[in-house]
Design an enzyme around this catalytic site. Structure first.
Site, PDB file in Angstrom:
ATOM      1  N   ASP A 196       0.828  -1.207   0.000  1.00 40.06           N
ATOM      2  CA  ASP A 196       0.000   0.000   0.000  1.00 40.06           C
ATOM      3  C   ASP A 196       0.868   1.266   0.000  1.00 40.06           C
ATOM      4  O   ASP A 196       1.376   1.661   1.048  1.00 40.06           O
ATOM      5  CB  ASP A 196      -0.911  -0.016   1.229  1.00 40.06           C
TER       6      ASP A 196
ATOM      7  N   ASP B 273      -1.622   5.303  -5.493  1.00 42.37           N
ATOM      8  CA  ASP B 273      -1.981   4.453  -4.364  1.00 42.37           C
ATOM      9  C   ASP B 273      -2.213   3.003  -4.798  1.00 42.37           C
ATOM     10  O   ASP B 273      -3.280   2.653  -5.299  1.00 42.37           O
ATOM     11  CB  ASP B 273      -3.236   5.025  -3.705  1.00 42.37           C
TER      12      ASP B 273
END
Length: 339
Positions: A31, A209
């Site tokens: 992440d 992201d």
């Protein structure tokens, strides 16, 4: 890394690590939109792999509260430090969260925890990320990591620690400086629909992201993109526990050519990634069937008007590089996925 595919959509990418001495194997969602490593404890109450500090000779209980909120839920626990084994490297004295409670969202996916790869300045544990600790301990050749996300196949995705894998790209890297060293956020100057460019009056800060599946824009920007595509679209609002996200549908027979402008370069979305499937399964064989578009609208009352979140839907077409040098920068190179 492993690609989790749900209804023909690439939802999540996760890899392996080991924590403790001896190492306890766990899996993690990669992440770049957060900055904490956390893993579930034996008291977390799910059936996944757990980390048990009492079984590690290098475990240190820091006895500090830990909580992180994501768009998909929240976790609670305490902090500890231990040896983290990843990519064949032992990262010593790494701080991370040991979670005793997680919201339902996290229990629906196969990964055990999350590996945050943003800058440590936003870490909820107030510590360096795993990657930053690796740099401090001199275990990387280059202060960067690169990510290749496969499309529609469980295997083949890759994270390259301190390196760039030329076999995953088909062209040179285009570099863009980060807005500030927090998220991997870079300015987006506009978008492109069918070769026609539209520039923003105000630059949009786009967070790159890998922990987000789709692409999210302010409501006004999402509406403009779909309007430029000249779709007869429908907007619907769907609710989560924290936010209202609008999605659009469009005629499935339409050809979609959409790209994002970083600097003066257009980076296209692959049409297969933009099309999230039929909105009404009963009408999927008719000429009037509608499909869900992969660009979502963020509610203006709950999200900044100049923020976009660019997730895996885009990154499957672009091999991405995250470099700590030169003040911090993100690079995109054409992915082998599109050959």
């Amino acid at each position: 890394m492993t690609d989790v595919i749900v209804n023909e959509v690439d939802m999540l990418y996760y890899g392996d690590l080991a924590i403790g001495t001896p190492g306890q194997g766990l899996t993690f969602d990669v992440d770049t939109g957060s900055a904490d490593l956390w893993v579930p404890s034996p008291w977390c109450g799910n059936s996944k792999n757990h980390y048990d500090g009492s079984q590690s000779s290098t475990y240190v209980d820091q006895d500090r509260r830990f909580a992180v909120s994501y768009g998909s839920g929240t976790v609670y626990g305490t902090t500890a430090s231990d040896t983290v084994g990843i990519a064949g490297t032992a990262v010593l004295n790494q701080t991370f969260g040991v979670v005793y409670r997680e919201s339902q969202d996290f229990q629906e996916y196969p990964n055990d925890g999350i590996l945050g790869m943003a800058f440590g300045t936003i870490s909820r544990s107030r510590s360096s990320t795993v990657f930053e600790t690796m740099m401090k301990q001199g275990k990387l050749k280059w202060p960067c990591f690169s990510i290749h996300l496969a499309r529609g196949q469980e295997t083949g995705s890759e994270m390259c620690w301190g390196c760039f894998d030329p076999t995953k790209a088909t062209g040179p890297i285009s570099w863009f400086p980060v807005s500030h060293r927090a998220y991997w956020s870079i300015p987006m100057s506009g978008f492109d629909v069918a070769g026609e460019r539209t520039t923003f009056d105000e630059v949009i800060i786009s967070a790159i992201d890998t922990g987000t599946t789709f692409c999210y824009f302010p409501e006004s920007v999402a509406a403009e993109i779909y309007a430029k595509a000249r779709f007869l679209m429908t907007q619907t609002l769907t609710h989560t526990s924290r936010q209202r996200i609008g999605f659009y549908t469009y005629p499935c027979i339409s050809e979609v050519e959409i790209g994002f402008l970083f600097g003066d370069i257009t980076f296209k979305l692959h049409p297969d990634d933009f099309n999230l499937g039929h909105y009404n399964k009963l009408n999927r064989t008719t000429l009037h069937s509608e499909c869900i578009g992969g660009i979502f609208a963020m509610n203006a009352a709950q999200w900044p008007s100049n923020l976009a979140i660019i997730g895996d839907e885009f990154l499957k077409s672009w091999y991405s590089v995250y470099d700590y040098s030169n003040g911090g920068r993100v690079g995109f190179a054409p992915s082998v996925n599109n050959q």
